[in-house]
Design an enzyme around this catalytic site. Structure first.
Site, mmCIF file in Angstrom:
data_model
loop_
_atom_site.group_PDB
_atom_site.id
_atom_site.type_symbol
_atom_site.label_atom_id
_atom_site.label_comp_id
_atom_site.label_asym_id
_atom_site.label_seq_id
_atom_site.Cartn_x
_atom_site.Cartn_y
_atom_site.Cartn_z
ATOM 1 N N MET A 64 36.979 31.576 39.087
ATOM 2 C CA MET A 64 38.154 30.966 38.475
ATOM 3 C C MET A 64 38.062 31.132 36.950
ATOM 4 S SD MET A 64 39.951 27.275 39.114
ATOM 5 C CE MET A 64 39.000 26.337 37.947
ATOM 6 N N PRO A 65 38.342 32.343 36.470
ATOM 7 C CA PRO A 65 38.248 32.553 35.021
ATOM 8 C C PRO A 65 39.277 31.723 34.259
ATOM 9 C CG PRO A 65 39.108 34.516 36.125
ATOM 10 C CD PRO A 65 38.728 33.541 37.184
ATOM 11 N N HIS A 66 38.823 31.178 33.144
ATOM 12 C CA HIS A 66 39.680 30.361 32.288
ATOM 13 C C HIS A 66 39.039 30.282 30.916
ATOM 14 C CE1 HIS A 66 36.597 27.758 33.983
ATOM 15 N NE2 HIS A 66 36.710 27.025 32.883
ATOM 16 N N ALA A 67 39.861 29.927 29.953
ATOM 17 C CA ALA A 67 39.377 29.708 28.589
ATOM 18 C C ALA A 67 39.954 28.378 28.105
ATOM 19 C CB ALA A 67 39.807 30.866 27.687
#
Length: 147
Positions: A64-67
């Site tokens: 779950m890529p996020h920034a």
């Protein structure tokens, strides 16, 4: 509610990608297209991965890529990429990753509701396995529609 966020236009299925960076970039495309994130958001995810490792690989087969919101999130959104052959995210215990759900979120109730629904999906082992095994848009949508 996940069905409201993960509409057909935000779900992509592919046989393979060259590497985890390509998977991150491809998973971001629907959110970039609708203006939910800026290119800087994607760059921030990749930079953080290079610095800290695959912090967003949550379980075997699932990332779950996020920034951070200030790194280019413009509104709340989700997209999903299913890589049929899987891809290495340099996460030994969780590779290969098949499902990449990109999250962009601002603060607020909607963000909390989105995270809550994702947590319910991820904590249901049977449903998560069905998502990892689903390799067509209709199969993915069927899993997302389950309550």
């Amino acid at each position: 509610m996940l069905t409201d966020w993960l509409t057909a236009g935000k779900i992509n299925v592919t046989d393979s990608v060259t590497d985890w960076q390509a998977a991150v970039r491809l998973s971001a495309e629907p959110l970039l297209a609708e203006g939910a994130i800026t290119p800087a958001y994607v760059d921030a995810i990749i930079a953080s991965h290079l610095e800290m490792g695959p912090y967003y690989v949550l379980a075997p087969g699932l990332a779950m890529p996020h920034a951070r919101p200030e790194q280019g999130a413009k509104k709340n959104g989700l997209s999903l990429l299913h890589v049929r052959n899987g891809v290495s995210f340099e996460s030994n215990e969780n590779d290969p990753v098949k499902v990449i759900i990109m999250l962009c979120a601002l603060s607020g109730d909607e963000h909390i509701a989105m995270i809550t629904e994702l947590a319910e999906l991820f904590s249901d082992e049977q449903r998560l396995q069905q998502l990892l095994d689903a390799s067509t848009l209709p199969a993915i949508q069927a899993v997302i529609e389950q309550q």
